[in-house]
Scaffold this active site. Structure first.
Site, PDB file in Angstrom:
ATOM      1  N   ASN A   8     -14.435   6.986 -21.594  1.00 31.33           N
ATOM      2  CA  ASN A   8     -15.683   6.409 -21.080  1.00 31.33           C
ATOM      3  C   ASN A   8     -15.884   6.938 -19.663  1.00 31.33           C
ATOM      4  O   ASN A   8     -15.183   6.521 -18.746  1.00 31.33           O
ATOM      5  CB  ASN A   8     -15.573   4.878 -21.078  1.00 31.33           C
ATOM      6  CG  ASN A   8     -16.754   4.217 -20.391  1.00 31.33           C
ATOM      7  OD1 ASN A   8     -17.809   4.824 -20.228  1.00 31.33           O
ATOM      8  ND2 ASN A   8     -16.590   2.960 -19.992  1.00 31.33           N
ATOM      9  N   LYS A  10     -18.402   6.492 -17.760  1.00 30.17           N
ATOM     10  CA  LYS A  10     -19.224   5.607 -16.910  1.00 30.17           C
ATOM     11  C   LYS A  10     -20.312   6.436 -16.207  1.00 30.17           C
ATOM     12  O   LYS A  10     -20.827   7.376 -16.796  1.00 30.17           O
ATOM     13  CB  LYS A  10     -18.340   4.850 -15.920  1.00 30.17           C
ATOM     14  CG  LYS A  10     -17.105   4.240 -16.583  1.00 30.17           C
ATOM     15  CD  LYS A  10     -16.411   3.250 -15.719  1.00 30.17           C
ATOM     16  CE  LYS A  10     -15.119   2.813 -16.375  1.00 30.17           C
ATOM     17  NZ  LYS A  10     -14.580   1.597 -15.841  1.00 30.17           N
ATOM     18  N   HIS A  91     -19.967  -3.339 -22.723  1.00 27.67           N
ATOM     19  CA  HIS A  91     -18.904  -3.132 -21.733  1.00 27.67           C
ATOM     20  C   HIS A  91     -19.022  -4.223 -20.659  1.00 27.67           C
ATOM     21  O   HIS A  91     -20.117  -4.622 -20.286  1.00 27.67           O
ATOM     22  CB  HIS A  91     -19.047  -1.735 -21.116  1.00 27.67           C
ATOM     23  CG  HIS A  91     -17.848  -1.321 -20.326  1.00 27.67           C
ATOM     24  ND1 HIS A  91     -17.601  -1.809 -19.069  1.00 27.67           N
ATOM     25  CD2 HIS A  91     -16.817  -0.489 -20.624  1.00 27.67           C
ATOM     26  CE1 HIS A  91     -16.469  -1.285 -18.612  1.00 27.67           C
ATOM     27  NE2 HIS A  91     -15.967  -0.488 -19.542  1.00 27.67           N
ATOM     28  N   GLU A  93     -18.779  -4.132 -17.585  1.00 29.98           N
ATOM     29  CA  GLU A  93     -19.582  -3.759 -16.414  1.00 29.98           C
ATOM     30  C   GLU A  93     -21.061  -4.015 -16.694  1.00 29.98           C
ATOM     31  O   GLU A  93     -21.824  -4.353 -15.792  1.00 29.98           O
ATOM     32  CB  GLU A  93     -19.312  -2.285 -16.047  1.00 29.98           C
ATOM     33  CG  GLU A  93     -17.922  -2.117 -15.436  1.00 29.98           C
ATOM     34  CD  GLU A  93     -17.345  -0.724 -15.516  1.00 29.98           C
ATOM     35  OE1 GLU A  93     -18.054   0.217 -15.906  1.00 29.98           O
ATOM     36  OE2 GLU A  93     -16.144  -0.588 -15.200  1.00 29.98           O
ATOM     37  N   GLU A 161     -10.882  -5.508 -23.626  1.00 33.89           N
ATOM     38  CA  GLU A 161     -10.737  -5.010 -22.265  1.00 33.89           C
ATOM     39  C   GLU A 161     -10.710  -6.178 -21.290  1.00 33.89           C
ATOM     40  O   GLU A 161     -11.778  -6.688 -20.901  1.00 33.89           O
ATOM     41  CB  GLU A 161     -11.910  -4.091 -21.915  1.00 33.89           C
ATOM     42  CG  GLU A 161     -12.042  -2.888 -22.814  1.00 33.89           C
ATOM     43  CD  GLU A 161     -12.778  -1.760 -22.101  1.00 33.89           C
ATOM     44  OE1 GLU A 161     -12.174  -0.713 -21.919  1.00 33.89           O
ATOM     45  OE2 GLU A 161     -13.941  -1.952 -21.709  1.00 33.89           O
ATOM     46  N   GLY A 167     -10.252  -0.449 -14.273  1.00 33.58           N
ATOM     47  CA  GLY A 167     -10.407   0.293 -13.020  1.00 33.58           C
ATOM     48  C   GLY A 167      -9.557  -0.238 -11.880  1.00 33.58           C
ATOM     49  O   GLY A 167      -9.743   0.153 -10.724  1.00 33.58           O
ATOM     50  N   SER A 206      -7.158   0.345 -17.526  1.00 34.21           N
ATOM     51  CA  SER A 206      -6.156   1.120 -16.774  1.00 34.21           C
ATOM     52  C   SER A 206      -5.109   1.775 -17.668  1.00 34.21           C
ATOM     53  O   SER A 206      -3.950   1.946 -17.262  1.00 34.21           O
ATOM     54  CB  SER A 206      -5.486   0.246 -15.709  1.00 34.21           C
ATOM     55  OG  SER A 206      -6.445  -0.189 -14.761  1.00 34.21           O
TER      56      SER A 206
HETATM   57  C1  PEP Z   1     -13.259   1.360 -19.272  1.00 32.02           C
HETATM   58  O1  PEP Z   1     -14.089   2.042 -18.696  1.00 32.02           O
HETATM   59  O2  PEP Z   1     -13.575   0.770 -20.291  1.00 32.02           O
HETATM   60  C2  PEP Z   1     -11.907   1.283 -18.730  1.00 32.02           C
HETATM   61  C3  PEP Z   1     -10.979   0.691 -19.427  1.00 32.02           C
HETATM   62  O3  PEP Z   1     -11.719   1.844 -17.484  1.00 32.02           O
HETATM   63  P1  PEP Z   1     -10.284   2.190 -16.829  1.00 32.02           P
HETATM   64  O4  PEP Z   1      -9.481   2.910 -17.870  1.00 32.02           O
HETATM   65  O5  PEP Z   1     -10.612   3.051 -15.652  1.00 32.02           O
HETATM   66  O6  PEP Z   1      -9.652   0.895 -16.457  1.00 32.02           O
END
Ligand code: PEP
Length: 248
Positions: A8, A10, A91, A93, A161, A167, A206
């Site tokens: 992803n 983003k 997501h 975010e 998630e 992040g 992460s």
């Molecule tokens: C994500 O964008 O869904 C995500 C898990 O980001 P990261 O791996 O950077 O934590």
């Protein structure tokens, strides 16, 4: 089950990054026991698809309508028209910054599926919710309200998630991931029946080359949704390797 590893990007990616997308697709195609894909900004989809051949390219959202007076939005049919074959929906975010509700996510998932896209529906609790002992209730509640009533077929994946792990470099404990993924699998089976054993349940938060092997070995972790560590082929490769080692 074959592992499913999805990057992803983003709001990252310019024309100059098309070479990195091609490098990621080339690396991913070395791991023949793993299914993988890259979800990128809509502005790059058409050019990325031309650069990577068969490697699956996706979007990161879509509108629930196919067209109309929705300034700035992109529909699932537009994503498909640009060559995308999947998209991420719900997501955290977007749930947080765009105030997306479970009902919006459900409508978007229905629209994306109708447009022929594979869909990754994201769920996850905040740190406050986990600390209050509400993680399971929150996630199972999101799952119930975000998924359409019919999920037969291989078009759907669910990404767990934890919001506090995205992040941040902070990763959920394998025991907590196992509990959550087991509960998601049980809820899917209870609602949709045994055929939902084929739905990929991805972990996101992460995940990187150092922790992927441990996370991907957890029961019911069928792959990963990867943000930061999907931005370069060098960082994505060890995750694909860990997935190959645990794919069935
Ligand atoms: C994500 O964008 O869904 C995500 C898990 O980001 P990261 O791996 O950077 O934590």
């Amino acid at each position: 089950m074959r592992k499913f590893i999805v990057g992803n990007w983003k709001m990252n990616g310019m024309s100059a990054d098309l070479g990195e997308i091609a490098a990621i697709s080339a690396v991913a195609q070395l791991y023949t026991s793993v299914d993988s894909a890259l979800c990128i900004p809509a502005t790059l989809i058409d050019r990325a698809v031309k650069a990577v051949g068969d490697f699956p390219i996706g979007g990161q959202d879509c509108h629930m309508q196919n067209s109309g007076a929705h300034t700035g939005c992109v529909s699932s049919e537009m994503l498909s028209d640009a060559g995308a074959v999947l998209t991420i929906i719900g997501h955290s975010e977007r749930r947080a910054a765009q105030h997306e509700q479970d009902s919006d996510i459900r409508a978007k998932a229905e629209a994306a599926s109708a447009a022929g896209l594979k869909v990754i529906v994201c769920v996850g609790e905040t740190l406050e919710e986990r600390d209050a002992g509400k993680a399971l209730d929150v996630v199972l509640g999101q799952l119930k309200l975000s998924l359409p009533d019919t999920v037969a077929g291989a078009w759907l994946s669910v990404a767990y998630e934890p919001v506090w792990a995205i992040g941040t470099g902070r990763v959920a404990e394998p025991a907590d991931v196992e509990e959550m993924h087991g509960a998601i699998r049980a809820a899917l089976k209870e609602r949709f029946g045994e055929e939902c054993g084929a739905i990929h349940i991805l972990y996101g938060g992460s995940m990187n080359g150092d922790n992927a092997a441990e996370l991907l070995a957890v029961p019911n972790v069928d792959g990963g949704l990867i943000g930061g560590a999907s931005l370069t082929a060098a960082k994505f490769k060890p995750i694909l390797a860990a997935a190959q080692a645990t794919s069935e």
